[in-house]
Design a protein around this motif. Sequence first.
Motif, PDB file in Angstrom:
ATOM      1  N   ALA A   4       0.785  -1.242   0.000  1.00  0.00           N
ATOM      2  CA  ALA A   4       0.000   0.000   0.000  1.00  0.00           C
ATOM      3  C   ALA A   4       0.815   1.289   0.000  1.00  0.00           C
ATOM      4  CB  ALA A   4      -0.967   0.003   1.181  1.00  0.00           C
ATOM      5  N   PRO A   5       1.983   1.366   0.670  1.00  0.00           N
ATOM      6  CA  PRO A   5       2.661   2.662   0.789  1.00  0.00           C
ATOM      7  C   PRO A   5       2.887   3.441  -0.498  1.00  0.00           C
ATOM      8  CG  PRO A   5       3.609   1.148   2.358  1.00  0.00           C
ATOM      9  CD  PRO A   5       2.615   0.351   1.535  1.00  0.00           C
ATOM     10  N   PRO A   6       3.272   2.826  -1.623  1.00  0.00           N
ATOM     11  CA  PRO A   6       3.458   3.653  -2.825  1.00  0.00           C
ATOM     12  C   PRO A   6       2.183   4.359  -3.267  1.00  0.00           C
ATOM     13  CG  PRO A   6       4.563   1.554  -3.102  1.00  0.00           C
ATOM     14  CD  PRO A   6       3.733   1.437  -1.858  1.00  0.00           C
ATOM     15  N   TYR A   7       1.030   3.754  -3.052  1.00  0.00           N
ATOM     16  CA  TYR A   7      -0.233   4.402  -3.423  1.00  0.00           C
ATOM     17  C   TYR A   7      -0.454   5.649  -2.571  1.00  0.00           C
ATOM     18  CZ  TYR A   7      -1.392   0.154  -6.041  1.00  0.00           C
ATOM     19  OH  TYR A   7      -1.379  -0.880  -6.939  1.00  0.00           O
ATOM     20  N   ILE A   8      -0.239   5.521  -1.251  1.00  0.00           N
ATOM     21  CA  ILE A   8      -0.393   6.673  -0.369  1.00  0.00           C
ATOM     22  C   ILE A   8       0.659   7.724  -0.704  1.00  0.00           C
ATOM     23  CG2 ILE A   8      -0.408   7.461   2.024  1.00  0.00           C
ATOM     24  CD1 ILE A   8      -2.731   5.611   1.312  1.00  0.00           C
ATOM     25  N   GLY A   9       1.883   7.275  -0.974  1.00  0.00           N
ATOM     26  CA  GLY A   9       2.956   8.208  -1.295  1.00  0.00           C
ATOM     27  C   GLY A   9       2.700   9.003  -2.554  1.00  0.00           C
ATOM     28  N   LEU A  10       2.082   8.386  -3.553  1.00  0.00           N
ATOM     29  CA  LEU A  10       1.740   9.111  -4.779  1.00  0.00           C
ATOM     30  C   LEU A  10       0.547  10.037  -4.541  1.00  0.00           C
ATOM     31  CD1 LEU A  10       2.229   6.272  -7.406  1.00  0.00           C
ATOM     32  CD2 LEU A  10       3.606   8.338  -7.173  1.00  0.00           C
ATOM     33  N   TRP A  11      -0.444   9.570  -3.788  1.00  0.00           N
ATOM     34  CA  TRP A  11      -1.594  10.430  -3.493  1.00  0.00           C
ATOM     35  C   TRP A  11      -1.159  11.715  -2.793  1.00  0.00           C
ATOM     36  CZ3 TRP A  11      -2.948  11.841   1.516  1.00  0.00           C
ATOM     37  CH2 TRP A  11      -4.089  12.646   1.608  1.00  0.00           C
ATOM     38  N   THR A  12      -0.237  11.622  -1.855  1.00  0.00           N
ATOM     39  CA  THR A  12       0.154  12.797  -1.083  1.00  0.00           C
ATOM     40  C   THR A  12       1.022  13.756  -1.885  1.00  0.00           C
ATOM     41  OG1 THR A  12       0.702  13.363   1.214  1.00  0.00           O
ATOM     42  CG2 THR A  12       2.359  12.124   0.013  1.00  0.00           C
ATOM     43  N   ARG A  19       0.369  -9.390  -6.139  1.00  0.00           N
ATOM     44  CA  ARG A  19       1.133  -8.661  -5.129  1.00  0.00           C
ATOM     45  C   ARG A  19       1.378  -7.236  -5.609  1.00  0.00           C
ATOM     46  NH1 ARG A  19       2.254  -9.543   0.293  1.00  0.00           N
ATOM     47  NH2 ARG A  19       4.271  -8.631   0.857  1.00  0.00           N
ATOM     48  N   GLY A  20       1.087  -6.270  -4.747  1.00  0.00           N
ATOM     49  CA  GLY A  20       1.329  -4.879  -5.099  1.00  0.00           C
ATOM     50  C   GLY A  20       0.125  -4.151  -5.654  1.00  0.00           C
ATOM     51  N   LEU A  21      -1.001  -4.842  -5.841  1.00  0.00           N
ATOM     52  CA  LEU A  21      -2.198  -4.181  -6.353  1.00  0.00           C
ATOM     53  C   LEU A  21      -3.028  -3.625  -5.203  1.00  0.00           C
ATOM     54  CD1 LEU A  21      -3.314  -6.634  -9.193  1.00  0.00           C
ATOM     55  CD2 LEU A  21      -1.777  -4.655  -9.327  1.00  0.00           C
ATOM     56  N   TRP A  22      -3.701  -2.520  -5.453  1.00  0.00           N
ATOM     57  CA  TRP A  22      -4.450  -1.795  -4.426  1.00  0.00           C
ATOM     58  C   TRP A  22      -5.615  -2.629  -3.911  1.00  0.00           C
ATOM     59  CZ3 TRP A  22      -3.863   2.197  -1.354  1.00  0.00           C
ATOM     60  CH2 TRP A  22      -4.974   2.835  -0.799  1.00  0.00           C
TER      61      TRP A  22
END
Length: 386
Positions: free
Chosen positions: A50-58, A178-181
Amino acid sequence: MSCRREAHDVLGPRELNRATLERQMLLRRRKLSAVEAIERLVGMQAQAPAPPYIGLWTRLKNFHPDELERLILERRAVRIALMRNTVHLVSARDCLALRPLMQPVLDRGLYATRANRAHLDGIDVESLVAAGRALLEEEPHTARELGELLQEQWPDRDPASLARAIRHLVPLVQVPPRGLWGKSGPAAHTTAETWLGRPLDPTPSLEETILRYLGAFGPATVKDVQTWSGLTRLGEVIERIRPRLRIFRDERGKELFDLPDAPMPDSDTPAPPRFLPEFDNLILSHADRTRVIAEEYRKAIASKNGMVPASVLVDGFVRGTWKTKRSRDKVTLEIKPFEPLAKKDREALAEEGERLIRFTGAESYEIRFAEPWKIHGTSEQSRIGH
């Protein structure tokens, strides 16, 4: 406001903070595609999905998880062990260029202890690598599956150690789901060359990679670059590119290297509240991390197993941690500051927290401010939303 500074100026923590935040896209969200942002950041640490998704959103305007999912499914972005021998999300192009450069880091991790060396003692490593490649190029496998298959050829060896050797010696990518939201799946691997249909870059440039690091994390010392990458003895490499760099100094007199045209905002440039995911590279990519987090706070959240909690930025600096809990009917976002926050900062964090929760897809939520880290206790304030 941008502030033009001359070479050899002394930069304090706030100057370094604002420069780094600007390059990390944390002073203002950018209108970039996900793959452009990932490449600008020279990859995103991705120990968990999950972290890359949050990192891109922010960091980005109008980012949606589907965009990153498509990149992964279409093999334009991959998860692979790179800098610091940790899993990173990178573009396909960067995977092929960065993986050869980081082989010394993975070699050091493989042979780091006497026990690790003993597990491989007497093995024909070339034969082991060939066997591992053949198995993974035929079909993706988890580490456990791979170890058991390799043990059929080396029955007197520990299967986990055999799989670990392949993970360090062969460029392996984690394959979806693996790695999907919002999805789960085992960490199954195949080789990067098979997954991407291209060979690794035969002539990757360490000098250009360091320049890209400075563009994303600078100004920085030699030790900062080494901390980010896991590589050693980079001083001689930076000496070769010194004519291409601007030179500053920190308050201790250490040289800080930077790109000539890199942005350098004023130290009083406003920095809005931001939610960073676990393992965000902003916190992991400098030897001296006081540009983003006070040393006493860093020690407070440090864990023996290397976990880096999700954190909140207030005025550009890490001022606490956050986590979410899901129940049947709502999501609770808990913000735990290091020290008591001013009312205006709590309100700004709550507003940004609402946006974060909506990004995750929750409709009913609660935002709580827990007692500060130094005062363990119950929550002091909550904010309810529907």
